[in-house]
Write a protein that holds these residues in place. Structure first.
Motif, PDB file in Angstrom:
ATOM      1  N   SER A  56       0.837  -1.195   0.000  1.00 30.28           N
ATOM      2  CA  SER A  56       0.000   0.000   0.000  1.00 30.28           C
ATOM      3  C   SER A  56       0.877   1.252   0.000  1.00 30.28           C
ATOM      4  CB  SER A  56      -0.916   0.024   1.223  1.00 30.28           C
ATOM      5  OG  SER A  56      -1.811  -1.064   1.210  1.00 30.28           O
ATOM      6  N   ALA A  57       0.403   2.259  -0.715  1.00 26.47           N
ATOM      7  CA  ALA A  57       1.090   3.552  -0.767  1.00 26.47           C
ATOM      8  C   ALA A  57       0.053   4.652  -0.620  1.00 26.47           C
ATOM      9  CB  ALA A  57       1.856   3.698  -2.073  1.00 26.47           C
ATOM     10  N   TYR A  58       0.488   5.768  -0.087  1.00 24.84           N
ATOM     11  CA  TYR A  58      -0.407   6.878   0.198  1.00 24.84           C
ATOM     12  C   TYR A  58       0.244   8.160  -0.295  1.00 24.84           C
ATOM     13  CZ  TYR A  58      -2.104   3.170   3.149  1.00 24.84           C
ATOM     14  OH  TYR A  58      -2.567   1.955   3.583  1.00 24.84           O
ATOM     15  N   TYR A  59      -0.582   9.066  -0.805  1.00 26.84           N
ATOM     16  CA  TYR A  59      -0.068  10.282  -1.414  1.00 26.84           C
ATOM     17  C   TYR A  59      -0.885  11.491  -0.980  1.00 26.84           C
ATOM     18  CZ  TYR A  59       2.182   6.913  -4.504  1.00 26.84           C
ATOM     19  OH  TYR A  59       2.923   5.864  -4.999  1.00 26.84           O
ATOM     20  N   SER A  60      -0.226  12.638  -0.985  1.00 27.89           N
ATOM     21  CA  SER A  60      -0.970  13.876  -0.803  1.00 27.89           C
ATOM     22  C   SER A  60      -1.739  14.157  -2.088  1.00 27.89           C
ATOM     23  CB  SER A  60      -0.007  15.025  -0.493  1.00 27.89           C
ATOM     24  OG  SER A  60       0.800  15.311  -1.614  1.00 27.89           O
ATOM     25  N   ASP A  61      -2.791  14.922  -1.955  1.00 27.13           N
ATOM     26  CA  ASP A  61      -3.604  15.242  -3.128  1.00 27.13           C
ATOM     27  C   ASP A  61      -2.801  15.993  -4.185  1.00 27.13           C
ATOM     28  OD1 ASP A  61      -6.664  15.886  -1.236  1.00 27.13           O
ATOM     29  OD2 ASP A  61      -5.790  14.020  -1.999  1.00 27.13           O
TER      30      ASP A  61
END
Length: 126
Positions: A56-61
Protein backbone atom coordinates in the motif's frame (compact mmCIF):
# COMPACT_ATOMS: atom_id res chain seq x y z
CA UNK A 1 20.88 4.69 12.15
CA UNK A 2 21.11 6.81 9.02
CA UNK A 3 18.96 7.80 6.07
CA UNK A 4 20.80 9.22 3.09
CA UNK A 5 18.72 10.98 0.44
CA UNK A 6 20.07 11.70 -3.03
CA UNK A 7 19.06 12.42 -6.59
CA UNK A 8 17.74 15.95 -6.31
CA UNK A 9 18.52 18.59 -8.88
CA UNK A 10 17.22 21.13 -11.35
CA UNK A 11 14.55 20.09 -13.83
CA UNK A 12 12.21 21.93 -16.16
CA UNK A 13 8.48 21.97 -15.60
CA UNK A 14 6.91 18.85 -17.06
CA UNK A 15 10.06 16.84 -16.51
CA UNK A 16 10.80 13.90 -14.28
CA UNK A 17 13.17 13.10 -11.45
CA UNK A 18 13.76 10.03 -9.32
CA UNK A 19 15.08 10.59 -5.83
CA UNK A 20 16.19 7.86 -3.49
CA UNK A 21 16.92 7.29 0.18
CA UNK A 22 19.29 4.62 1.40
CA UNK A 23 18.70 3.32 4.92
CA UNK A 24 21.14 1.61 7.21
CA UNK A 25 20.61 -1.48 9.30
CA UNK A 26 17.38 -2.30 11.01
CA UNK A 27 15.79 1.03 10.25
CA UNK A 28 14.26 -0.25 7.09
CA UNK A 29 12.98 -3.80 7.44
CA UNK A 30 10.10 -3.24 9.88
CA UNK A 31 9.16 0.37 9.24
CA UNK A 32 6.89 2.20 6.88
CA UNK A 33 8.78 4.89 4.99
CA UNK A 34 7.71 8.35 3.99
CA UNK A 35 8.69 11.35 1.93
CA UNK A 36 8.04 14.90 3.07
CA UNK A 37 9.00 18.21 1.53
CA UNK A 38 9.61 21.73 2.73
CA UNK A 39 9.53 24.78 0.51
CA UNK A 40 11.14 28.06 1.60
CA UNK A 41 9.04 29.79 4.20
CA UNK A 42 6.60 26.91 4.49
CA UNK A 43 6.04 24.06 6.89
CA UNK A 44 7.18 20.55 6.13
CA UNK A 45 4.40 18.67 4.40
CA UNK A 46 3.58 15.05 3.68
CA UNK A 47 4.21 13.80 0.15
CA UNK A 48 3.98 9.99 0.17
CA UNK A 49 4.30 6.92 2.35
CA UNK A 50 4.67 3.20 1.75
CA UNK A 51 3.98 0.28 4.06
CA UNK A 52 6.57 -2.27 5.16
CA UNK A 53 5.30 -4.85 2.69
CA UNK A 54 4.98 -2.23 -0.08
CA UNK A 55 1.46 -3.43 -0.75
CA UNK A 56 0.00 0.00 0.00
CA UNK A 57 1.09 3.55 -0.77
CA UNK A 58 -0.41 6.88 0.20
CA UNK A 59 -0.07 10.28 -1.41
CA UNK A 60 -0.97 13.88 -0.80
CA UNK A 61 -3.60 15.24 -3.13
CA UNK A 62 -1.08 17.60 -4.68
CA UNK A 63 1.12 14.78 -6.01
CA UNK A 64 -1.35 11.95 -6.52
CA UNK A 65 -1.16 10.62 -10.06
CA UNK A 66 2.24 12.24 -10.68
CA UNK A 67 4.51 10.75 -8.00
CA UNK A 68 5.15 7.11 -7.18
CA UNK A 69 6.80 5.81 -4.01
CA UNK A 70 8.48 2.42 -3.98
CA UNK A 71 10.95 0.47 -1.88
CA UNK A 72 13.54 -2.23 -2.33
CA UNK A 73 14.19 -4.30 0.78
CA UNK A 74 17.30 -5.94 -0.68
CA UNK A 75 18.86 -2.52 -1.22
CA UNK A 76 17.21 -0.97 1.87
CA UNK A 77 16.25 1.96 -0.32
CA UNK A 78 13.05 3.90 -0.86
CA UNK A 79 12.41 5.83 -4.05
CA UNK A 80 10.21 8.67 -5.18
CA UNK A 81 9.57 8.85 -8.91
CA UNK A 82 8.33 12.32 -9.74
CA UNK A 83 6.70 12.97 -13.11
CA UNK A 84 5.00 16.01 -14.63
CA UNK A 85 6.86 18.24 -12.22
CA UNK A 86 5.57 21.71 -11.52
CA UNK A 87 7.35 24.79 -10.15
CA UNK A 88 5.31 24.41 -6.96
CA UNK A 89 7.03 21.06 -6.38
CA UNK A 90 10.25 22.95 -5.67
CA UNK A 91 11.37 22.05 -2.15
CA UNK A 92 13.83 20.12 -0.06
CA UNK A 93 12.62 16.54 0.02
CA UNK A 94 13.15 14.49 3.17
CA UNK A 95 12.83 10.76 3.62
CA UNK A 96 11.80 9.40 6.99
CA UNK A 97 11.28 6.10 8.78
CA UNK A 98 8.05 5.67 10.72
CA UNK A 99 7.96 4.30 14.21
CA UNK A 100 7.38 0.52 14.23
CA UNK A 101 3.70 -0.51 14.18
CA UNK A 102 2.59 2.92 12.95
CA UNK A 103 -0.80 2.84 11.29
CA UNK A 104 -1.75 4.41 8.00
CA UNK A 105 -3.85 7.05 9.70
CA UNK A 106 -0.65 8.47 11.12
CA UNK A 107 1.55 8.37 8.03
CA UNK A 108 0.63 11.96 7.18
CA UNK A 109 2.17 13.47 10.31
CA UNK A 110 5.81 14.31 10.94
CA UNK A 111 5.52 13.12 14.54
CA UNK A 112 5.03 9.55 13.36
CA UNK A 113 8.59 9.41 12.04
CA UNK A 114 11.57 9.10 14.32
CA UNK A 115 14.40 8.97 11.79
CA UNK A 116 14.98 11.56 9.09
CA UNK A 117 17.36 11.96 6.21
CA UNK A 118 19.24 15.16 5.52
CA UNK A 119 17.11 16.21 2.56
CA UNK A 120 17.72 16.64 -1.14
CA UNK A 121 16.83 19.80 -3.04
CA UNK A 122 14.50 19.59 -6.03
CA UNK A 123 14.15 22.73 -8.11
CA UNK A 124 11.59 22.91 -10.91
CA UNK A 125 11.98 25.80 -13.33
CA UNK A 126 9.09 27.25 -15.28
Amino acid sequence: VQLQASGGGLVQAGGSLNISCAASGRTFSNRAMGWFRQAPGKEREFVAAITVSATSAYYSDSVKGRFTISRDHAKTTVYLQMNSLKPEDTAVYYCAAAEPLSTRANYYYTGTYDYWGQGTLVTVSS
